[in-house]
Motif scaffolding. Structure first.
Motif, PDB file in Angstrom:
ATOM      1  N   GLY A 244     -48.000  24.118 -43.773  1.00 23.38           N
ATOM      2  CA  GLY A 244     -47.532  23.254 -42.689  1.00 23.38           C
ATOM      3  C   GLY A 244     -46.457  22.295 -43.148  1.00 23.38           C
ATOM      4  N   ILE A 245     -46.647  21.702 -44.305  1.00 20.69           N
ATOM      5  CA  ILE A 245     -45.643  20.777 -44.857  1.00 20.69           C
ATOM      6  C   ILE A 245     -44.359  21.532 -45.173  1.00 20.69           C
ATOM      7  CG2 ILE A 245     -45.110  19.314 -46.850  1.00 20.69           C
ATOM      8  CD1 ILE A 245     -48.088  18.512 -46.859  1.00 20.69           C
ATOM      9  N   ALA A 246     -44.476  22.700 -45.769  1.00 23.23           N
ATOM     10  CA  ALA A 246     -43.293  23.496 -46.117  1.00 23.23           C
ATOM     11  C   ALA A 246     -42.531  23.899 -44.865  1.00 23.23           C
ATOM     12  CB  ALA A 246     -43.703  24.734 -46.915  1.00 23.23           C
ATOM     13  N   THR A 247     -43.241  24.269 -43.814  1.00 19.97           N
ATOM     14  CA  THR A 247     -42.580  24.656 -42.560  1.00 19.97           C
ATOM     15  C   THR A 247     -41.848  23.466 -41.957  1.00 19.97           C
ATOM     16  OG1 THR A 247     -44.267  26.318 -42.149  1.00 19.97           O
ATOM     17  CG2 THR A 247     -42.975  25.594 -40.255  1.00 19.97           C
ATOM     18  N   THR A 248     -42.487  22.309 -41.950  1.00 22.30           N
ATOM     19  CA  THR A 248     -41.853  21.098 -41.419  1.00 22.30           C
ATOM     20  C   THR A 248     -40.592  20.761 -42.208  1.00 22.30           C
ATOM     21  OG1 THR A 248     -44.014  20.279 -40.732  1.00 22.30           O
ATOM     22  CG2 THR A 248     -42.239  18.672 -40.879  1.00 22.30           C
ATOM     23  N   LEU A 249     -40.676  20.828 -43.522  1.00 21.78           N
ATOM     24  CA  LEU A 249     -39.503  20.544 -44.343  1.00 21.78           C
ATOM     25  C   LEU A 249     -38.379  21.549 -44.102  1.00 21.78           C
ATOM     26  CD1 LEU A 249     -41.097  19.483 -47.745  1.00 21.78           C
ATOM     27  CD2 LEU A 249     -39.954  18.033 -46.078  1.00 21.78           C
ATOM     28  N   ALA A 250     -38.730  22.815 -43.937  1.00 19.87           N
ATOM     29  CA  ALA A 250     -37.715  23.839 -43.678  1.00 19.87           C
ATOM     30  C   ALA A 250     -37.018  23.585 -42.351  1.00 19.87           C
ATOM     31  CB  ALA A 250     -38.357  25.227 -43.689  1.00 19.87           C
ATOM     32  N   VAL A 251     -37.761  23.180 -41.336  1.00 16.60           N
ATOM     33  CA  VAL A 251     -37.160  22.874 -40.032  1.00 16.60           C
ATOM     34  C   VAL A 251     -36.237  21.665 -40.141  1.00 16.60           C
ATOM     35  CG1 VAL A 251     -37.680  22.062 -37.690  1.00 16.60           C
ATOM     36  CG2 VAL A 251     -38.979  23.955 -38.675  1.00 16.60           C
ATOM     37  N   ILE A 252     -36.665  20.643 -40.856  1.00 16.51           N
ATOM     38  CA  ILE A 252     -35.826  19.446 -41.034  1.00 16.51           C
ATOM     39  C   ILE A 252     -34.537  19.804 -41.763  1.00 16.51           C
ATOM     40  CG2 ILE A 252     -35.686  17.217 -42.225  1.00 16.51           C
ATOM     41  CD1 ILE A 252     -38.683  16.869 -41.567  1.00 16.51           C
ATOM     42  N   VAL A 253     -34.647  20.587 -42.822  1.00 20.80           N
ATOM     43  CA  VAL A 253     -33.458  20.997 -43.574  1.00 20.80           C
ATOM     44  C   VAL A 253     -32.527  21.823 -42.686  1.00 20.80           C
ATOM     45  CG1 VAL A 253     -32.669  22.468 -45.469  1.00 20.80           C
ATOM     46  CG2 VAL A 253     -34.514  20.840 -45.847  1.00 20.80           C
ATOM     47  N   ALA A 254     -33.077  22.696 -41.858  1.00 24.25           N
ATOM     48  CA  ALA A 254     -32.255  23.516 -40.971  1.00 24.25           C
ATOM     49  C   ALA A 254     -31.525  22.645 -39.945  1.00 24.25           C
ATOM     50  CB  ALA A 254     -33.115  24.554 -40.263  1.00 24.25           C
ATOM     51  N   VAL A 255     -32.197  21.664 -39.391  1.00 24.11           N
ATOM     52  CA  VAL A 255     -31.564  20.765 -38.415  1.00 24.11           C
ATOM     53  C   VAL A 255     -30.452  19.966 -39.087  1.00 24.11           C
ATOM     54  CG1 VAL A 255     -31.957  18.726 -36.973  1.00 24.11           C
ATOM     55  CG2 VAL A 255     -33.553  20.643 -36.889  1.00 24.11           C
ATOM     56  N   VAL A 256     -30.715  19.436 -40.267  1.00 20.17           N
ATOM     57  CA  VAL A 256     -29.686  18.689 -40.996  1.00 20.17           C
ATOM     58  C   VAL A 256     -28.499  19.600 -41.308  1.00 20.17           C
ATOM     59  CG1 VAL A 256     -29.191  17.516 -43.177  1.00 20.17           C
ATOM     60  CG2 VAL A 256     -31.283  16.982 -41.917  1.00 20.17           C
ATOM     61  N   ALA A 257     -28.751  20.845 -41.681  1.00 17.73           N
ATOM     62  CA  ALA A 257     -27.673  21.785 -41.990  1.00 17.73           C
ATOM     63  C   ALA A 257     -26.832  22.071 -40.748  1.00 17.73           C
ATOM     64  CB  ALA A 257     -28.256  23.081 -42.539  1.00 17.73           C
ATOM     65  N   VAL A 258     -27.471  22.227 -39.603  1.00 17.71           N
ATOM     66  CA  VAL A 258     -26.723  22.476 -38.373  1.00 17.71           C
ATOM     67  C   VAL A 258     -25.875  21.264 -38.016  1.00 17.71           C
ATOM     68  CG1 VAL A 258     -26.974  22.802 -35.874  1.00 17.71           C
ATOM     69  CG2 VAL A 258     -28.295  24.220 -37.458  1.00 17.71           C
ATOM     70  N   ILE A 259     -26.438  20.070 -38.130  1.00 18.40           N
ATOM     71  CA  ILE A 259     -25.671  18.843 -37.833  1.00 18.40           C
ATOM     72  C   ILE A 259     -24.484  18.725 -38.784  1.00 18.40           C
ATOM     73  CG2 ILE A 259     -25.778  16.333 -37.872  1.00 18.40           C
ATOM     74  CD1 ILE A 259     -28.682  16.591 -36.852  1.00 18.40           C
ATOM     75  N   TRP A 260     -24.697  18.999 -40.051  1.00 16.96           N
ATOM     76  CA  TRP A 260     -23.611  18.922 -41.023  1.00 16.96           C
ATOM     77  C   TRP A 260     -22.523  19.948 -40.702  1.00 16.96           C
ATOM     78  CZ3 TRP A 260     -21.958  22.744 -44.392  1.00 16.96           C
ATOM     79  CH2 TRP A 260     -20.983  22.343 -45.303  1.00 16.96           C
ATOM     80  N   ALA A 261     -22.937  21.164 -40.353  1.00 18.95           N
ATOM     81  CA  ALA A 261     -21.960  22.227 -40.060  1.00 18.95           C
ATOM     82  C   ALA A 261     -21.141  21.887 -38.817  1.00 18.95           C
ATOM     83  CB  ALA A 261     -22.696  23.559 -39.865  1.00 18.95           C
ATOM     84  N   VAL A 262     -21.795  21.347 -37.796  1.00 16.22           N
ATOM     85  CA  VAL A 262     -21.069  20.972 -36.571  1.00 16.22           C
ATOM     86  C   VAL A 262     -20.073  19.850 -36.857  1.00 16.22           C
ATOM     87  CG1 VAL A 262     -21.355  19.913 -34.294  1.00 16.22           C
ATOM     88  CG2 VAL A 262     -22.838  21.803 -34.987  1.00 16.22           C
ATOM     89  N   ARG A 263     -20.458  18.877 -37.649  1.00 20.59           N
ATOM     90  CA  ARG A 263     -19.552  17.770 -37.974  1.00 20.59           C
ATOM     91  C   ARG A 263     -18.393  18.225 -38.856  1.00 20.59           C
ATOM     92  NH1 ARG A 263     -22.802  12.153 -38.893  1.00 20.59           N
ATOM     93  NH2 ARG A 263     -23.760  12.116 -36.841  1.00 20.59           N
ATOM     94  N   THR A 264     -18.660  19.206 -39.706  1.00 19.77           N
ATOM     95  CA  THR A 264     -17.605  19.701 -40.603  1.00 19.77           C
ATOM     96  C   THR A 264     -16.552  20.484 -39.820  1.00 19.77           C
ATOM     97  OG1 THR A 264     -19.174  19.823 -42.420  1.00 19.77           O
ATOM     98  CG2 THR A 264     -17.185  21.113 -42.633  1.00 19.77           C
ATOM     99  N   LEU A 265     -16.982  21.219 -38.811  1.00 22.41           N
ATOM    100  CA  LEU A 265     -16.033  21.978 -38.001  1.00 22.41           C
ATOM    101  C   LEU A 265     -15.298  21.004 -37.154  1.00 22.41           C
ATOM    102  CD1 LEU A 265     -18.212  24.996 -36.879  1.00 22.41           C
ATOM    103  CD2 LEU A 265     -16.424  24.982 -38.599  1.00 22.41           C
TER     104      LEU A 265
END
Length: 56
Positions: free
Chosen positions: A35-56
């Motif tokens: 459960g903790i690993a899944t939560t962390l993976a989702v958080i990392v994915a959201v941060v990655a999407v936000i970073w990618a959108v801001r970079t473009l």
């Protein structure tokens, strides 16, 4: 002889109960870690999407 058989039976029952309790506890710990690993993976994915959108 009766006491030895009774003692052996109680010891065997205690081992079985201990093994079942350890198995249940292991399943709970694995569930919590997953459960903790899944939560962390989702958080990392959201941060990655936000970073990618801001970079473009």
């Amino acid at each position: 002889m009766q006491e030895a058989a009774s003692s052996l039976g109680r010891r065997l029952l205690a081992i079985v109960v201990l093994a079942v309790a350890a198995w249940i506890l292991l399943k709970i710990v694995i569930g919590i870690v997953a459960g903790i690993a899944t939560t962390l993976a989702v958080i990392v994915a959201v941060v990655a999407v936000i970073w990618a959108v801001r970079t473009l």
